[in-house]
Design an enzyme around this catalytic site. Sequence first.
Site, mmCIF file in Angstrom:
data_model
loop_
_atom_site.group_PDB
_atom_site.id
_atom_site.type_symbol
_atom_site.label_atom_id
_atom_site.label_comp_id
_atom_site.label_asym_id
_atom_site.label_seq_id
_atom_site.Cartn_x
_atom_site.Cartn_y
_atom_site.Cartn_z
ATOM 1 N N LYS A 169 -30.338 -78.478 16.461
ATOM 2 C CA LYS A 169 -31.240 -79.498 17.336
ATOM 3 C C LYS A 169 -31.314 -79.050 18.667
ATOM 4 O O LYS A 169 -32.341 -79.582 19.248
ATOM 5 C CB LYS A 169 -30.524 -80.591 17.125
ATOM 6 C CG LYS A 169 -30.417 -81.208 15.887
ATOM 7 C CD LYS A 169 -29.539 -82.616 15.738
ATOM 8 C CE LYS A 169 -29.453 -83.217 14.447
ATOM 9 N NZ LYS A 169 -28.691 -82.775 13.342
ATOM 10 N N ASN A 191 -26.471 -78.609 10.040
ATOM 11 C CA ASN A 191 -25.609 -79.826 9.553
ATOM 12 C C ASN A 191 -24.397 -79.339 8.921
ATOM 13 O O ASN A 191 -24.480 -78.417 7.952
ATOM 14 C CB ASN A 191 -26.347 -81.003 8.674
ATOM 15 C CG ASN A 191 -27.560 -81.571 9.401
ATOM 16 O OD1 ASN A 191 -27.205 -82.470 10.128
ATOM 17 N ND2 ASN A 191 -28.549 -81.162 9.489
ATOM 18 N N VAL A 192 -23.255 -79.976 8.921
ATOM 19 C CA VAL A 192 -21.878 -79.612 8.223
ATOM 20 C C VAL A 192 -21.595 -80.635 7.243
ATOM 21 O O VAL A 192 -21.701 -81.883 7.433
ATOM 22 C CB VAL A 192 -20.879 -79.387 9.346
ATOM 23 C CG1 VAL A 192 -19.492 -79.125 8.633
ATOM 24 C CG2 VAL A 192 -21.363 -78.527 10.475
ATOM 25 N N GLU A 221 -8.165 -90.465 20.687
ATOM 26 C CA GLU A 221 -6.936 -90.473 20.887
ATOM 27 C C GLU A 221 -6.339 -90.615 19.148
ATOM 28 O O GLU A 221 -5.385 -89.738 18.891
ATOM 29 C CB GLU A 221 -6.179 -92.075 21.525
ATOM 30 C CG GLU A 221 -5.001 -92.298 21.234
ATOM 31 C CD GLU A 221 -4.433 -93.482 21.730
ATOM 32 O OE1 GLU A 221 -3.260 -93.813 21.941
ATOM 33 O OE2 GLU A 221 -5.189 -94.461 21.657
ATOM 34 N N GLY A 255 -12.183 -83.088 16.047
ATOM 35 C CA GLY A 255 -13.233 -83.557 15.534
ATOM 36 C C GLY A 255 -13.349 -82.624 14.179
ATOM 37 O O GLY A 255 -12.380 -81.859 13.820
#
Length: 641
Positions: free
Chosen positions: A430, A469-470, A337, A312
């Site tokens: 969050k 948030n990124v 995958e 991710g």
Amino acid sequence: MNMQNLKNRIYSGDNMVSLSDVRYLPRWVVLAIDVMILMTAVSGSFYLLEKLHVHSSEAVPNYTKYLLILVVNTIYMYIFKTYSGIIRHSTFIDLFKIMLANVLTGITLGILNIITFVITGNKLFLPTFLFIYFTISVTLLFMFRLFVKEFFHFARELRRTSLKKRILVLGIDEQAIAVARALLDNPSLPYHVAGFLTQRTDSKSAKLLGRPIYNRKKLESNTKDKLDADGILIIEEMMTKEEMNHWVNLFLEKDLEVFKSPPVQKLRDDIRSSIKNLQIEDLLNRKPIKIENEEVKRRHYDKAVLVTGGAGSIGSEIVRQVAIFNPSLIVVLDQAETPLYEVELEMREKYPHIRFKFVLADISNRHRIEPLFKKYRFSMVYHAAAYKHVPLVEENPHEGILVNTFGTKNIAALSSLYKVNRFVMVSTDKAVNPTNVMGASKRAAELLVQALQDVEGNTTKFITTRFGNVLGSNGSVIPHFKKQIEKGGPITITHPEIVRFFMTIPEACELVLQAGTMGSGGEIFVFDMGEPVKILDLARRMIKLSGLEPDVDIKIIYTGLRPGEKLFEELLSDGAKTLPTPHEKIMISKDPHMEFCDIETLVNRITKAALRRDKLEVVTLLKIIVPEFKSNNSVYETLDK
């Protein structure tokens, strides 16, 4: 294009002929022009002698002399092929051939003059005439070629400039001047330096590199058209983010494009690729946290490290940063995958000396995960695996629990069982006063991890990091807006008043690594995210940075809050207190704890409900685990009554 093709285009009705289309004149045309220049030189020489009252012998008619000069000079021009080069590309060799042809013409005429004088006692030409003719003819031939060369250069530059973006360089210091000079020295670049812009007011009449200097007042009081500029070039690293935001707000008000360039020392050979449009990320970035590299290195050097969710946005960056410290092994685990394969290709190319193991697995499957702990005996575990998209998890709460809560229990319990030195979990803002299943499932995971810290016999230090948030992460708002702008709009925003905190991926991962060295166990580290950003303002600035006009070129429409979404995110719960750390941007949140036996019992119950796919029971139990969880704009609001 030759003259025949040019003629065909004109007669066919295509009268739009660019100077760049005209490749060269036929050689006979160049020779004819040169002969006409020689005729002018002869006439001019006779005229000057007449005005000076210098008379030559009249034994030979002037027209005979005239013809003799032209014939001799033309023969030498033919011998030396002075007409064969492309005039606009004339070089010193071409000029040397002209000089040689005319010198030999003068010598030949001088010899004929002597022969005629010996035979008849009369001179054909006076030496003065030959000198004047030589001077005029050479000068005119030189000027003709110079004029053509400069004319085509001017026309080409004019054409290029008309196609280029006219930019003002922000700053008048050495860095700004050096970058401007680099642009001017590269005429192939699509930018034309039209001037400089400065905050100073003492440079009104001064010029730099022949370009005017404008001050801020000039920019504020004039339109884009009056300034005759299309954009502004900002030199990176020359101002703070606050100063940059201050300037950029003004530029966007004036509908000017904003470009960025690295300092001249970092300009690559390919300058074109070094200059880019300013991105919204450049305005949201803050000064990153300074990592204590020695401590971080000591924790990772020659150690085995596990990164869950390693394919991710956050997980893959953690892998990149950990690899710098030369661990003995990095196990990258993910259930996606294709992203996992892409990370594998990148890591093996960038860090061929590091031992990697890429594992395709689901963290909710303990039987698949435990052999990894048993075999590799990890020293550090970074737990970044999670489902994060609020609407999807709201629609599938059982899946959110199996990964975000039960999956975390598996990784954390195995870390304790196999004596992992440190376990660092990536959480989210969050999880604070959650209004959706995703945030509540992460808060449940936080409670579980904190409770494990106090279990008898545990030696693992459990640490949680919590941030907003990124920027640029998969599925985040900025890449989403970029795609919508590229498609021509509209941009969709759930609510005009919605605000969010933002940080960069490297910043987030630096926080995670730093927390892994700072914590003594059981802490939740929160990051000072600065001021929250209004998403509507973010969208408008992104549109303007793309050179477009909000609500004109790109429409903005509001779709309504999604299930579980709230207007404002928080980093601290209502009852939490904060403690300082050695880093002014990092704090410790003292949130309420639960006993491990209590949280374990509830997590086991909610996991069984999730396996039955009983959505209502899952959310009901989640509200027991996280009492502050109040659903918002969701079908589960009825459970709060």
